[in-house]
Design an enzyme around this catalytic site. Structure first.
Site, mmCIF file in Angstrom:
data_model
loop_
_atom_site.group_PDB
_atom_site.id
_atom_site.type_symbol
_atom_site.label_atom_id
_atom_site.label_comp_id
_atom_site.label_asym_id
_atom_site.label_seq_id
_atom_site.Cartn_x
_atom_site.Cartn_y
_atom_site.Cartn_z
ATOM 1 C CB ALA A 99 125.690 14.225 112.248
ATOM 2 C CG ASP A 100 130.719 16.682 116.215
ATOM 3 O OD1 ASP A 100 131.673 15.951 115.876
ATOM 4 O OD2 ASP A 100 130.628 17.200 117.343
ATOM 5 C CB THR A 101 126.431 13.561 118.796
ATOM 6 O OG1 THR A 101 125.620 13.296 117.642
ATOM 7 C CG2 THR A 101 125.558 13.508 120.039
#
Length: 249
Positions: A99-101
């Site tokens: 995941a990357d936010t």
């Protein structure tokens, strides 16, 4: 292989009480984020953590939209840990979760501030306004790493994956901060909590006092959209419900 160890016995007891899911595959998390790790383990999923190499953190391309960049960055992290996975003992049916936010203000992606002054500048820009938080997610098995058609679903348009297929998607939330006075923002920036947070605040920490309203997934703002992720993991039969949950005494 670089891994993050599980925490101590108190956390293990907490997991035994709150476990809701069990894993049907060997789950790996391509992230060192303690918040993502805690989310998954609190649900009962014994994820093994692989830390992506620094070169796997891409920069936005010219003209690239944030909802395109976030899932591309997640996919890059997943692909980046594949060599680490190959170095370890062979696990049955491995599945990578990455995941990357990103925090987006006026079409500008805000990264993690380098120091309190940069954190203050970000908070000053966000105060009194709405901004977006987009998390890109990638579910990837080792044999799917080079599939040419790994195209993310549009943000806010989550679609269930088919079994045995890689899946990439993005989830979009909107956050409004109140117009907090700058002297208070400066104190928060000096607290150092903002320094490892995109957008310079932690909604799950002391930074919660800044948030007036939130539209969409709260866990997405923290860094992992749990509803959409669990929906995807269930769809590909990677997890299932725990048959019996102990009754608290």
């Amino acid at each position: 292989m670089r891994r993050v160890r599980r925490s101590g016995s108190e956390h293990d007891i907490f997991l035994r009480v709150t476990a809701i899911f069990h894993s049907k595959r060997t789950l790996y998390l391509a992230s060192a984020s303690p918040r993502r790790i805690a989310f998954l383990r609190a649900l009962g999923l014994p994820v093994q953590v692989l830390i992506p190499p620094a070169h796997c953190e891409p920069l936005p391309r010219p003209g690239e939209k944030p909802e395109e960049f976030a899932p591309r960055a997640a996919l890059s992290k997943a692909r980046g840990v594949l060599p680490l996975l190959a170095e370890g003992p062979q696990a049955p049916r491995p599945l990578l979760i990455a995941a990357d936010t990103v925090v987006v203000s006026q079409d500008r992606i805000l990264g993690k501030p380098a120091d309190p002054e940069e954190a203050l500048a970000m908070l000053r820009d966000l105060a009194g306004t709405w901004h977006s938080v987009i998390t890109g997610c990638a579910l990837l098995a080792p044999g799917q790493a080079d599939e040419p058609d790994l195209v993310p679903a549009p943000a806010q348009s989550f679609a269930q994956p088919a079994p045995h297929q890689a899946h990439i998607f993005a989830v979009h939330s909107r956050v409004r901060m109140w117009d907090c006075p700058e002297d208070i923002l400066r104190v928060y920036a000096q607290s150092r909590e903002p320094l490892d947070k995109a957008g310079a605040y932690a909604v799950q920490g002391a930074g919660a006092f800044l948030i007036r309203s939130l539209e969409g997934s709260w866990s997405n703002v923290v860094g992992l959209p749990l509803a959409e992720l669990m929906q995807a993991l269930l769809a590909i039969d990677a997890v299932g419900p725990v048959p019996d949950i102990p009754v608290l005494q």
